[in-house]
Design an enzyme around this catalytic site. Structure first.
Site, PDB file in Angstrom:
ATOM      1  N   THR A   1       1.007  -1.274   0.050  1.00 58.46           N
ATOM      2  CA  THR A   1       0.126   0.098   0.016  1.00 58.46           C
ATOM      3  C   THR A   1       0.900   1.245  -0.106  1.00 58.46           C
ATOM      4  O   THR A   1       1.676   1.512   1.169  1.00 58.46           O
ATOM      5  CB  THR A   1      -0.865  -0.069   1.382  1.00 58.46           C
ATOM      6  OG1 THR A   1      -1.704  -1.060   1.183  1.00 58.46           O
ATOM      7  CG2 THR A   1      -1.738   1.311   1.081  1.00 58.46           C
TER       8      THR A   1
ATOM      9  N   LYS B   1      -7.683   1.167  -2.761  1.00 58.07           N
ATOM     10  CA  LYS B   1      -7.037   0.624  -1.647  1.00 58.07           C
ATOM     11  C   LYS B   1      -7.500   2.083  -0.287  1.00 58.07           C
ATOM     12  O   LYS B   1      -7.761   1.703   0.864  1.00 58.07           O
ATOM     13  CB  LYS B   1      -5.719   0.319  -1.301  1.00 58.07           C
ATOM     14  CG  LYS B   1      -5.195   0.098   0.175  1.00 58.07           C
ATOM     15  CD  LYS B   1      -5.849  -1.084   0.614  1.00 58.07           C
ATOM     16  CE  LYS B   1      -5.245  -1.556   2.024  1.00 58.07           C
ATOM     17  NZ  LYS B   1      -3.939  -2.094   2.123  1.00 58.07           N
TER      18      LYS B   1
ATOM     19  N   LYS C   1      -0.048   5.464   8.421  1.00 59.02           N
ATOM     20  CA  LYS C   1       0.648   5.685   7.098  1.00 59.02           C
ATOM     21  C   LYS C   1      -0.257   5.636   5.982  1.00 59.02           C
ATOM     22  O   LYS C   1      -0.384   6.695   5.064  1.00 59.02           O
ATOM     23  CB  LYS C   1       1.723   4.593   7.006  1.00 59.02           C
ATOM     24  CG  LYS C   1       2.562   4.653   5.634  1.00 59.02           C
ATOM     25  CD  LYS C   1       1.936   3.932   4.548  1.00 59.02           C
ATOM     26  CE  LYS C   1       2.082   2.518   4.788  1.00 59.02           C
ATOM     27  NZ  LYS C   1       1.711   1.601   3.833  1.00 59.02           N
TER      28      LYS C   1
END
Length: 290
Positions: free
Chosen positions: A97, A172, A240
């Protein structure tokens, strides 16, 4: 069967690479901490390499599942990067990701190297990786995706191409935005039940069968009530990801007020020492406020 390289053997990458080797592919692994690669080979067979470039040499597909933008650049580019070892026509599949910006930059760099690049971030957690039941959302050229699909299906519950390069990463982000709100809502519901003197397990047994039901509720409510938060995706990684979401929102003009708020709640969890706790620890934050 194909000749494959797999870069990154964390809690997600190691079982994913294992599924590929078990399925009959010829897998060479690379990991920054070499001992993890040695342990993987002892468990699954296959081979290990000292560098991403060495792992990628002669591979039909190179899969990666590393930490962040910088980690991905490191395994792709430079003298020891995978791109330098890949043969023309090979395909790089990135399960990390990362930002759509680094994805698009690496897509262009791959094209210069005469290889294809698919962004293919995953959802389903450690259990999904171990059980081969991941959701994979992809971006990139349709032809390259079609060739890579049979490989990814080894550890996928569903695998779909959403659009051009970067579309997988943007999807995502949608996933992480949805999860952030769900976990906060579940945490508040359980916290409210406790404050009201209700049996949290009995409450969930009832409400999970109605419109409030979710994967998070089904799989996390008991561990949350038991004050156990070592069951999956860590808060540090979620922050993150949410940072990527909020940066992308600035670029696209999207409004993400709940996501921004939950990101700050996760910051509070980090201050409690919970950076490695799983994301359901938003509930522990509420308990800590008592």
């Amino acid at each position: 069967m194909a000749k494959l390289a797999f870069l990154g053997l964390g809690v997600m990458g190691a079982p994913m690479a294992g599924h590929l080797q078990t399925a009959g592919h010829e897998v060479t692994v690379y990991n920054r901490t070499e001992s993890k690669a040695e342990d993987w080979v002892k468990t699954y067979g296959g081979a290990m390499a000292k560098t991403p470039r060495e792992a990628a040499e002669g591979a039909d597909f190179v899969m990666a599942c590393v930490g962040n933008d910088d980690d991905l650049r490191a395994v792709c580019l430079g003298d020891e990067g995978a791109f330098g070892g890949m043969s023309a026509g090979a395909i790089f599949v990135d399960h990390t990701t990362v930002s759509a910006a680094v994805t698009r930059a690496l897509y262009a760099a791959a094209k210069d190297a005469q290889v294809s690049f698919i962004d293919a971030p995953i959802s389903g957690g450690q259990a999904g990786a171990e059980n081969g039941q991941l959701s994979i959302m992809c971006g990139g050229d349709e032809g390259a995706f079609d060739r890579a699909l049979p490989v990814m299906e080894v550890y996928a519950k569903i695998c779909r191409r959403i659009g051009e390069s970067g579309a997988g990463q943007m999807t995502k982000m949608c996933n992480q935005i949805a999860i952030a709100g769900l976990v906060q809502g579940l945490s508040e519901a359980l916290h409210f039940a406790e404050k009201a003197g209700l049996d949290g397990r009995a409450v969930v047994e009832v409400i999970s069968q109605g419109a409030a039901g979710s994967w998070q509720m089904e799989n996390r409510y008991e561990t949350m009530l038991d004050d156990a938060f070592d069951h999956g995706f860590a808060v540090d990684w979620m922050r993150k990801d949410l940072g990527i979401c909020l940066d992308a929102a600035d670029e696209t003009g999207a409004s993400l007020p709940v996501t921004a708020l939950v990101d700050q709640f996760y910051k509070d969890v980090q201050k409690l020492g919970g950076g490695r706790w799983d994301t359901s620890s938003l509930f522990k934050r509420l308990r800590a406020m008592d």
